[in-house]
Structure formats: C-alpha cells, structure tokens
Scaffold this active site. Structure first.
Site, PDB file in Angstrom:
ATOM      1  N   GLY A  11     -23.185  40.940 -15.563  1.00 56.81           N
ATOM      2  CA  GLY A  11     -22.094  41.732 -15.018  1.00 56.81           C
ATOM      3  C   GLY A  11     -22.277  43.190 -15.395  1.00 56.81           C
ATOM      4  N   CYS A  12     -21.186  43.897 -15.488  1.00 55.16           N
ATOM      5  CA  CYS A  12     -21.208  45.323 -15.806  1.00 55.16           C
ATOM      6  C   CYS A  12     -21.981  45.586 -17.097  1.00 55.16           C
ATOM      7  CB  CYS A  12     -19.776  45.810 -15.949  1.00 55.16           C
ATOM      8  SG  CYS A  12     -19.634  47.519 -16.483  1.00 55.16           S
TER       9      CYS A  12
END
Length: 174
Positions: A11-12
């Site tokens: 993810g981020c």
C-alpha cells in the site's frame, strides 16, 4: 559489515517506512516505485496507474542483526494479505501487496512464510499477496522519503484510515 536488501509493497509507502525504520539492524528504508514498465516514473505517473509500478520500500539491512525472514514477518504485520486490490484506503494496482524477491533464497523464505501464514488460520480469506522477482527500483521524490518524520500529522491520519485498526485486530490480539 555486509548489508543486504529487501523490497516490499504494502500500500502507501508512507505507512511502510516507520515499522522497518525503527527496527534494529535496519540501515536505511527508502520509498520508491517498482514492478512497472516505465523507467524513472514520477509519483503523479505511478498514482495515475499508467506505469504498472507499485509503491514500495527498499530496506537495506545488516543480516547479522536482522534476518530476511524477520523482515518478511514484520511485513505481514503491516498489511492486509487478503486484499489484492490495494491496502486499506489506498485502492488500485499501484498499491497492491507484493514481496519482491531478488534471488531463490529470498523466494524460498517468502513462500514458506506465506504458506505458514495461510495455514495459521489467522485470516478466513485466502492470502493473496504476490511474490514476484525484483525489478528495477526507482527512488520516490525526496518529499516522500521519511514521510512519517517530516509530516507526523498527515502520517497519523493515513495510519488512522484503517491500517492501525487492522493491525490491532489481526496482529496485536492475544
């Protein structure tokens, strides 16, 4: 001292640096892009989904202090390994969870760890995190590096958007 590297996408990348950065034996954690087909992509290009890259972190570590197997275990505890379409509030292929392996030894360790996690019964859904060969890693722009230190309020908001609660529910329970 000899060092090694590991590359993880979860993810981020803003949320993937701090858990590794604070661990003994970690020399450096860099945010960047990998797994795509456009050389030297920018954040805007990757965010658009047009490059095939995913946000990832490259970890330089001292294997005499922390093993690759340890890093894989830390990685699992930062992600939802049952969500192939992004992580938490970050949706899309550029946020897919991937363990990028640089050699057969890393592949063997990652595959065995994934198999143990699947057999553990911790998750009702299948473990869908991919294990793929490492590809060129492009450093993200400077403002993305060490984001959690530079922008603690924004980092806290990102963590509060699902990741922290998920970790509490799935990894911190007795």
């Amino acid at each position: 001292m000899s060092v090694d590297t590991a590359i993880f996408a979860g993810g981020c990348f803003w949320c993937m640096v701090q858990p590794f950065d604070t661990y003994p034996g970690i020399e450096k954690v860099e945010s960047g892009y990998t797994g795509g087909y456009v050389p030297n992509p920018t954040y805007e290009q990757v965010k658009s989904g047009a490059t095939g890259h995913t946000e990832a972190v490259r970890i330089t570590f001292d294997p005499a202090v922390v093993s690759y197997a340890d890093l894989v275990e830390i990685y699992w505890q930062q992600t939802d390994p049952t969500d192939a379409m992004g992580q938490f509030q970050d949706r899309g292929d550029n946020y897919r969870p991937v363990i990028f392996v640089k050699d057969q030894d890393q592949r063997r360790i990652a595959e065995a760890s994934k198999k143990r996690l699947a057999a553990s019964g911790r998750f009702a859904d299948p473990i869908v995190t991919r294990i793929e060969p490492a590809q060129p890693f492009y450093l993200a722009e400077d403002y993305h590096q060490q984001f959690y230190k530079k922008n603690p309020e924004r980092f806290a908001a990102e963590e509060a958007a699902g990741r922290a609660q998920f970790r509490q529910e799935h990894w911190n329970k007795k």
